[in-house]
Design a protein around this motif. Structure first.
Motif, PDB file in Angstrom:
ATOM      1  N   SER A   1       0.870  -1.177   0.000  1.00 45.17           N
ATOM      2  CA  SER A   1       0.000   0.000   0.000  1.00 45.17           C
ATOM      3  C   SER A   1       0.907   1.227   0.000  1.00 45.17           C
ATOM      4  N   LEU A   2       0.480   2.276  -0.680  1.00 42.60           N
ATOM      5  CA  LEU A   2       1.310   3.466  -0.879  1.00 42.60           C
ATOM      6  C   LEU A   2       0.616   4.701  -0.292  1.00 42.60           C
ATOM      7  N   TYR A   3       1.381   5.467   0.488  1.00 39.68           N
ATOM      8  CA  TYR A   3       0.850   6.641   1.173  1.00 39.68           C
ATOM      9  C   TYR A   3       1.667   7.878   0.804  1.00 39.68           C
ATOM     10  N   HIS A   4       1.044   9.026   0.999  1.00 35.39           N
ATOM     11  CA  HIS A   4       1.745  10.306   0.866  1.00 35.39           C
ATOM     12  C   HIS A   4       1.313  11.171   2.044  1.00 35.39           C
ATOM     13  N   ARG A   5       2.300  11.843   2.634  1.00 35.07           N
ATOM     14  CA  ARG A   5       2.014  12.640   3.824  1.00 35.07           C
ATOM     15  C   ARG A   5       2.254  14.114   3.529  1.00 35.07           C
ATOM     16  N   ASP A   6       1.181  14.884   3.715  1.00 34.55           N
ATOM     17  CA  ASP A   6       1.240  16.334   3.545  1.00 34.55           C
ATOM     18  C   ASP A   6       0.653  16.915   4.828  1.00 34.55           C
ATOM     19  N   GLU A   7      -0.235  17.872   4.715  1.00 37.92           N
ATOM     20  CA  GLU A   7      -0.943  18.318   5.911  1.00 37.92           C
ATOM     21  C   GLU A   7      -1.841  17.209   6.438  1.00 37.92           C
ATOM     22  N   GLN A   8      -2.211  16.313   5.557  1.00 41.32           N
ATOM     23  CA  GLN A   8      -2.993  15.134   5.929  1.00 41.32           C
ATOM     24  C   GLN A   8      -2.292  13.905   5.370  1.00 41.32           C
ATOM     25  N   LEU A   9      -2.792  12.748   5.762  1.00 32.78           N
ATOM     26  CA  LEU A   9      -2.240  11.493   5.269  1.00 32.78           C
ATOM     27  C   LEU A   9      -3.135  10.962   4.158  1.00 32.78           C
ATOM     28  N   TYR A  10      -2.528  10.595   3.039  1.00 32.72           N
ATOM     29  CA  TYR A  10      -3.269  10.114   1.879  1.00 32.72           C
ATOM     30  C   TYR A  10      -2.840   8.683   1.551  1.00 32.72           C
TER      31      TYR A  10
END
Length: 293
Positions: free
Chosen positions: A69-78
């Motif tokens: 599974s692939l995530y991206h973290r900015d102001e929120q977690l995607y």
């Protein structure tokens, strides 16, 4: 008397069903032994998988082989997910997108649907260590299609086969965090690679318990980045049980061999012109084979 006792014992053959009342104790004993053996096998498997539940950050390229599974973290977690089957049929939409993970940290987050999981594999499994293709991976969605990007940076998940546009080169970034990785692709016609990038803005669709919302537009992915920046950093997680099994199959940093200690060195024997004898010696020690004695 002795003759009658010997005669009363009927010959039995493998696979032959026993008559009711004959050998009942033996049958019960065999069944009990089988049940105990299965129970011990299950217990041993439970011991192996104990503590190996859930999803954990990848630590090597080998961890990328299998469900991820692939995530991206900015102001929120995607989390990256492909459209559901209904969306693919109704909207003809096959592009993956970023969806907000609700109320969960990166370490706690796990995929909750098949749309949020990719089956990763090496694009050219038979490539040698010196080949560039050996470090390229393909990401297959639940629908059987592959994540791809063209020379214009458009990301989709519609291809049913692996080609140059479906072969990604992961770049591990341990200094960016656990499981941090960037994905580079080399579309034909471009002199340099392009990186998978997240364009979150403020348009990401918030999910319900990790699912995907249908009322708002999710954030998009593109492959236009020419270097690794904040938008090109993703976090990959793999199944802990698979990672543990893979770790246990490695001994001393090298795959386990079926042959034991002290086996003939085939490479040296081949140089000496004795590879055939060495192979026979190896076979004799590795298995019980009366034809090589």
């Amino acid at each position: 008397m002795e003759y009658r006792e010997a005669r009363s014992k009927k010959l039995s053959f493998k696979g032959e069903a026993k008559c009711a009342g004959q050998g009942a104790n033996s049958s019960n004993s065999d069944a009990s032994a089988k049940r105990k053996s299965k129970k011990r096998h299950r217990e041993s498997k439970d011991e192996v998988s104990h503590g190996a539940a859930g999803w954990v950050p990848v630590e090597s390229l080998d961890d990328l082989e299998g469900p991820i599974s692939l995530y991206h973290r900015d102001e929120q977690l995607y989390i990256i997910a492909t459209p559901s089957k209904e969306a693919q049929v109704d909207l003809n939409e096959q592009a993956p997108a970023l969806y907000v993970v609700g109320n969960a940290s990166l370490m706690e987050s796990e995929p909750l649907s098949a749309e949020q999981v990719f089956a990763a594999r090496r694009s050219v499994p038979m490539a040698g260590p010196a080949d560039a293709e050996a470090a390229m991976f393909s990401l297959k969605s639940f629908a059987g299609t592959y994540l791809s990007a063209d020379r214009h940076g458009r990301v989709s998940c519609a291809s049913a086969a692996i080609g140059a546009l479906e072969m990604w080169s992961p770049v591990l970034l341990p200094d960016r965090g656990d499981g941090a990785v960037a994905f580079m692709i080399h579309p034909p016609g471009l002199s340099e690679g392009r990186f998978l990038s997240a364009d979150t803005g403020n348009t990401a669709a918030e999910s319900s318990q990790g699912g995907m919302a249908k009322s708002t537009q999710p954030a998009r992915l593109h492959a236009s980045g020419t270097s690794i920046g904040y938008s090109q950093v993703f976090f990959a997680k793999c199944q802990a049980a698979i990672k543990q099994k893979r770790f246990q199959s490695i001994q001393g940093g090298r795959p386990r061999s079926a042959v034991g200690h002290g086996m003939p060195d085939i490479g040296n024997a081949k140089l000496a012109g004795k590879d055939s004898e060495s192979l026979l010696d190896r076979r004799e020690k590795a298995k019980s084979d009366r034809y090589c004695k």
